[in-house]
Every structure is written in structure tokens, then in C-alpha cells.
Design a protein around this motif. Sequence first.
Motif, PDB file in Angstrom:
ATOM      1  N   UNK A 106      28.914  36.894  46.092  1.00  0.00           N
ATOM      2  CA  UNK A 106      29.666  38.121  45.340  1.00  0.00           C
ATOM      3  C   UNK A 106      31.258  37.928  45.719  1.00  0.00           C
ATOM      4  N   UNK A 107      31.605  37.670  46.751  1.00  0.00           N
ATOM      5  CA  UNK A 107      33.022  37.258  46.998  1.00  0.00           C
ATOM      6  C   UNK A 107      33.695  36.411  46.269  1.00  0.00           C
ATOM      7  N   UNK A 108      32.975  35.063  45.976  1.00  0.00           N
ATOM      8  CA  UNK A 108      33.363  34.059  45.108  1.00  0.00           C
ATOM      9  C   UNK A 108      33.389  34.701  43.640  1.00  0.00           C
ATOM     10  N   UNK A 109      32.278  35.376  43.267  1.00  0.00           N
ATOM     11  CA  UNK A 109      32.460  35.820  42.075  1.00  0.00           C
ATOM     12  C   UNK A 109      33.653  36.948  41.586  1.00  0.00           C
ATOM     13  N   UNK A 110      33.879  37.756  42.391  1.00  0.00           N
ATOM     14  CA  UNK A 110      35.027  38.633  42.618  1.00  0.00           C
ATOM     15  C   UNK A 110      36.173  37.838  42.462  1.00  0.00           C
ATOM     16  N   UNK A 111      36.468  36.997  43.404  1.00  0.00           N
ATOM     17  CA  UNK A 111      37.661  36.181  43.240  1.00  0.00           C
ATOM     18  C   UNK A 111      37.993  35.593  42.072  1.00  0.00           C
ATOM     19  N   UNK A 112      37.099  34.689  41.305  1.00  0.00           N
ATOM     20  CA  UNK A 112      36.963  34.156  40.123  1.00  0.00           C
ATOM     21  C   UNK A 112      37.137  35.363  38.832  1.00  0.00           C
ATOM     22  N   UNK A 113      36.600  36.401  39.103  1.00  0.00           N
ATOM     23  CA  UNK A 113      36.649  37.260  37.984  1.00  0.00           C
ATOM     24  C   UNK A 113      38.508  37.858  38.073  1.00  0.00           C
ATOM     25  N   UNK A 114      38.757  37.997  39.261  1.00  0.00           N
ATOM     26  CA  UNK A 114      40.221  38.516  39.327  1.00  0.00           C
ATOM     27  C   UNK A 114      41.176  37.601  38.900  1.00  0.00           C
ATOM     28  N   UNK A 115      40.747  36.366  39.122  1.00  0.00           N
ATOM     29  CA  UNK A 115      41.802  35.538  38.468  1.00  0.00           C
ATOM     30  C   UNK A 115      41.719  35.317  36.965  1.00  0.00           C
ATOM     31  N   UNK A 116      40.735  35.510  36.383  1.00  0.00           N
ATOM     32  CA  UNK A 116      40.684  35.610  35.022  1.00  0.00           C
ATOM     33  C   UNK A 116      41.169  36.689  34.282  1.00  0.00           C
ATOM     34  N   UNK A 117      41.376  37.820  35.062  1.00  0.00           N
ATOM     35  CA  UNK A 117      41.919  38.865  34.614  1.00  0.00           C
ATOM     36  C   UNK A 117      43.431  39.168  34.993  1.00  0.00           C
ATOM     37  N   UNK A 118      44.161  37.933  35.598  1.00  0.00           N
ATOM     38  CA  UNK A 118      45.295  38.382  36.270  1.00  0.00           C
ATOM     39  C   UNK A 118      46.262  37.230  35.461  1.00  0.00           C
ATOM     40  N   UNK A 119      47.549  37.436  35.170  1.00  0.00           N
ATOM     41  CA  UNK A 119      48.476  36.596  34.539  1.00  0.00           C
ATOM     42  C   UNK A 119      49.425  35.913  35.689  1.00  0.00           C
ATOM     43  N   UNK A 120      49.526  36.499  37.035  1.00  0.00           N
ATOM     44  CA  UNK A 120      50.302  35.837  38.024  1.00  0.00           C
ATOM     45  C   UNK A 120      49.555  36.538  39.434  1.00  0.00           C
ATOM     46  N   UNK A 121      50.157  36.160  40.395  1.00  0.00           N
ATOM     47  CA  UNK A 121      49.684  36.567  41.642  1.00  0.00           C
ATOM     48  C   UNK A 121      49.896  37.891  41.930  1.00  0.00           C
ATOM     49  N   UNK A 122      50.904  38.706  41.309  1.00  0.00           N
ATOM     50  CA  UNK A 122      50.963  40.126  41.655  1.00  0.00           C
ATOM     51  C   UNK A 122      49.868  40.921  41.170  1.00  0.00           C
ATOM     52  N   UNK A 123      49.628  40.416  39.855  1.00  0.00           N
ATOM     53  CA  UNK A 123      48.489  41.021  39.167  1.00  0.00           C
ATOM     54  C   UNK A 123      47.262  40.967  39.854  1.00  0.00           C
ATOM     55  N   UNK A 124      46.950  39.576  40.136  1.00  0.00           N
ATOM     56  CA  UNK A 124      45.807  39.069  41.162  1.00  0.00           C
ATOM     57  C   UNK A 124      45.589  39.934  42.081  1.00  0.00           C
ATOM     58  N   UNK A 125      46.692  40.415  43.032  1.00  0.00           N
ATOM     59  CA  UNK A 125      46.420  41.029  44.299  1.00  0.00           C
ATOM     60  C   UNK A 125      45.977  42.626  43.902  1.00  0.00           C
ATOM     61  N   UNK A 126      46.814  43.166  42.766  1.00  0.00           N
ATOM     62  CA  UNK A 126      46.341  44.532  42.508  1.00  0.00           C
ATOM     63  C   UNK A 126      44.735  44.508  41.852  1.00  0.00           C
ATOM     64  N   UNK A 127      44.489  43.718  41.153  1.00  0.00           N
ATOM     65  CA  UNK A 127      43.042  43.443  40.639  1.00  0.00           C
ATOM     66  C   UNK A 127      42.203  43.360  41.471  1.00  0.00           C
ATOM     67  N   UNK A 128      42.114  42.489  42.646  1.00  0.00           N
ATOM     68  CA  UNK A 128      41.196  42.240  43.513  1.00  0.00           C
ATOM     69  C   UNK A 128      40.942  43.364  44.379  1.00  0.00           C
ATOM     70  N   UNK A 129      42.162  44.004  44.710  1.00  0.00           N
ATOM     71  CA  UNK A 129      42.220  45.278  45.666  1.00  0.00           C
ATOM     72  C   UNK A 129      41.242  46.116  45.058  1.00  0.00           C
TER      73      UNK A 129
END
Length: 271
Positions: free
Chosen positions: A106-129
Amino acid sequence: MKNTYVVSDIHGRGDLLKEMVDECMDLKEDRFILLGDYIDGDEDSNSYQTLCYIYDLSKKYPNHVIVLKGNHEEWLAHFVFQYPRILNTYVTPEISTIQDFMTPYDFIDMTNEAKRKSKNYVEFTDVIKEMKRDYLLTHHKELIEWLHQLPLYYETENEVFVHAGIDFVSEYEELWKEISNENDFLMDFSATIHEAFPKIVISGHISTGQVKHDPSFHDIYRYKNRIFIDSTVLVTKRLNLLKIKDNQYYEVKKNNDHTWSEKLVIDFAKK
């Protein structure tokens, strides 16, 4: 109640906690008070399993097991529910703590999905939270709501049990509950309580070595009318256990031969 046992600052070491319960207590007769900080540990810890164990104990022995909130539980509840802040200091729950609530897949899937939804690290941090919050609410809502609603203190005829500390004004000691707030209960540096307070105050939160100004000390420590029990479990790999019987306070320790022994900390009549 036959005996009262007290422990604090478990930080995911449910294995150590279960050992104490199994070998030292009879929860059909004894009272067990837990003073908070059950989560956020190290590689030997599992915050989710520890919370589940404590939750199950509280349901099985509702009249004998008292579970109080610590600042780490408050931080996790705030992270999930996003209500207005009540503490002066906030820390985001550790990544390992959130991971304990989900499978590695679940954690790996969540991380990969957050990466797909994000354009940069700042977006990734917000999305995965936000994804972590949704996961906890979807899969563990009952447990997190229970944690959020835990009481901040427990009072008996002779003691006040609390995670960190309380506030009071001399000559108006009976108003301590009205004067104290969440920052006192969950974040106070406990040694600031004056000996004039009429009850024994038992707390964790601050390591006993810090209170004693001796970094090598990790046993239960008495300071005037205070008893401090935080063992710094992430360093010592053990928990301090306080036993109260007949107005006397004992430190219960496991010996090298795996037996348990008791040492008198304080006699209430002579405090």
C-alpha cells in the motif's frame, strides 16, 4: 483495586509493554494507567500494533485500564483530522509511524501514485500527505478517533496522573483543572511543579535523566512531590514500571535472570 501500575512513553514498543502486562499484572484485579506517547519510535517499534494492543486492553478491561493522551497522539490526531491547533509546538508524525498503519505494498502504491499526480517535490509532499490522511481515515478511523478522544489526566484521592504536567496557583491548588490547559497537560516541562501542590503528580514526557540532570540516568525519579517515569525507551530499550500499593510507590524492574523485583520510591505518608 489490588495494585495500580503506571507506564509512559512507550513509543511503539508494544512488545515490552505486553511483557510487563503478562508477567507483572492481573488486570482483573489491578488498575493500569498509561500516560501517553504510544507512537513514533525506531526500527524496533511498531506504532500501529502498539495502539491496537492498548485499545484492545482498554475494551477488555474498561474499568481497570486508563489510557491518557500524549503529545505524539495529539500530533497524529491533528495530522489526520486537521482541526485548529491547540498546542504551541507541532511535529508531523514520523514516516515510519504512518507506514506502520499500512502494508508495504500500500505504501509503495501510494508513493507511486503521488509521484504521478505531482509536477515537483512541493506538490508531491502535499499530495502524499493528503493520501496518508485519507488512508488512515478509510482504514483506521475507529482507532484514530479513539486516540483523539483520550483524556488528558486521571485523578485519584492521592495522585494526579498526566502525560507532561499541570499548572496551579498557590492557595488555589484545587483549581488546577481550570487553570491548566492542553499545553500544560501534554507539553509542560514537568519539573516546574512546586512541592506545595497537595497531591503526588506522576508523569512521563521528559526523560528522568533530563529531570535529574544526569544523561546516564533512566530509572524512575522522585523530585519532591513528583514522580517521573519516562525511561527514554529508544535509548534504553526498556520501559519503567511504577507500582502503587497501600500508599507506597515502587519501581518494578526486570532482572538479568528474567525475574522481577521492586524498590521503594516513596511512601506517601512521608512525602
